[in-house]
Write a protein that holds these residues in place. Structure first.
Motif, PDB file in Angstrom:
ATOM      1  N   ARG A  72    -105.364  46.785 -92.520  1.00  0.00           N
ATOM      2  CA  ARG A  72    -106.061  46.595 -93.797  1.00  0.00           C
ATOM      3  C   ARG A  72    -105.140  46.892 -94.978  1.00  0.00           C
ATOM      4  O   ARG A  72    -105.593  47.214 -96.062  1.00  0.00           O
ATOM      5  N   GLU A 102    -105.783  44.634 -98.143  1.00  0.00           N
ATOM      6  CA  GLU A 102    -106.994  45.014 -98.877  1.00  0.00           C
ATOM      7  C   GLU A 102    -106.794  46.341 -99.611  1.00  0.00           C
ATOM      8  O   GLU A 102    -107.233  46.503-100.751  1.00  0.00           O
ATOM      9  N   THR A 103    -106.120  47.286 -98.957  1.00  0.00           N
ATOM     10  CA  THR A 103    -105.870  48.580 -99.592  1.00  0.00           C
ATOM     11  C   THR A 103    -104.959  48.399-100.805  1.00  0.00           C
ATOM     12  O   THR A 103    -105.200  48.977-101.872  1.00  0.00           O
ATOM     13  N   GLY A 110    -115.973  47.544 -93.452  1.00  0.00           N
ATOM     14  CA  GLY A 110    -114.931  48.513 -93.764  1.00  0.00           C
ATOM     15  C   GLY A 110    -114.674  48.733 -95.240  1.00  0.00           C
ATOM     16  O   GLY A 110    -113.586  49.148 -95.630  1.00  0.00           O
ATOM     17  N   VAL A 163    -111.587  51.089 -96.748  1.00  0.00           N
ATOM     18  CA  VAL A 163    -110.565  50.574 -97.675  1.00  0.00           C
ATOM     19  C   VAL A 163    -110.557  51.407 -98.955  1.00  0.00           C
ATOM     20  O   VAL A 163    -109.501  51.799 -99.453  1.00  0.00           O
TER      21      VAL A 163
END
Length: 143
Positions: free
Chosen positions: A80, A83-84, A106, A110
């Motif tokens: 991820r 996205e982070t 999630g 995140v």
């Protein structure tokens, strides 16, 4: 005062650059400093009327009255990073960010990973605030 002479203040400044974690290659950077003019007497007091201080400590950073400890960041947080990164970039750009989407994908993980990144690097002197809205079922619950 600490560093009350020109030479002492200059040396303290160079040492601060060498030890600053946010300055890459601090020793090389400090080596570029010049005390000018080179032929001047640098043993004169900068501000002779100041009260003498043996040791100076910087003030503690202000603690936010709203911020509490963040929830624990997810331990196994894989795949991820994009996205982070987007969440971190959004916070740095806008300060207030909402992470939205269907249940169970999630969003909280995140958000917590992004906040953990920002907190560990001290991006905001007042801290960060995480608002868990996972139990809200309608907009009125967020007011």
């Amino acid at each position: 005062a600490v560093g009350e002479k020109v030479r002492a203040a200059f040396d303290i400044g160079k040492q601060a650059v060498v030890n600053a974690p946010s300055v890459p290659a601090g020793e090389r950077e400090a080596a570029t400093f010049l005390l000018l003019p080179p032929d001047a007497p640098h043993d004169e007091a900068i501000l002779p009327n100041l009260t003498h201080v043996d040791r100076w400590e910087p003030p503690a950073p202000p603690r936010s009255t709203l911020a509490g400890p963040l929830p624990t960041a997810p331990e196994a947080f894989l795949g991820r990073n994009v996205e982070t990164y987007r969440a971190v970039s959004a916070v740095l750009d806008r300060r207030l960010v909402s992470v939205v989407g269907p249940r169970g994908i999630g969003k909280s993980a995140v958000a917590l990973a992004a906040l953990d990144f920002l907190v560990q690097r001290h991006y905001f002197s007042d801290g960060v605030l995480y608002v868990d809205a996972s139990l809200a079922t309608e907009p009125a619950h967020l007011a």
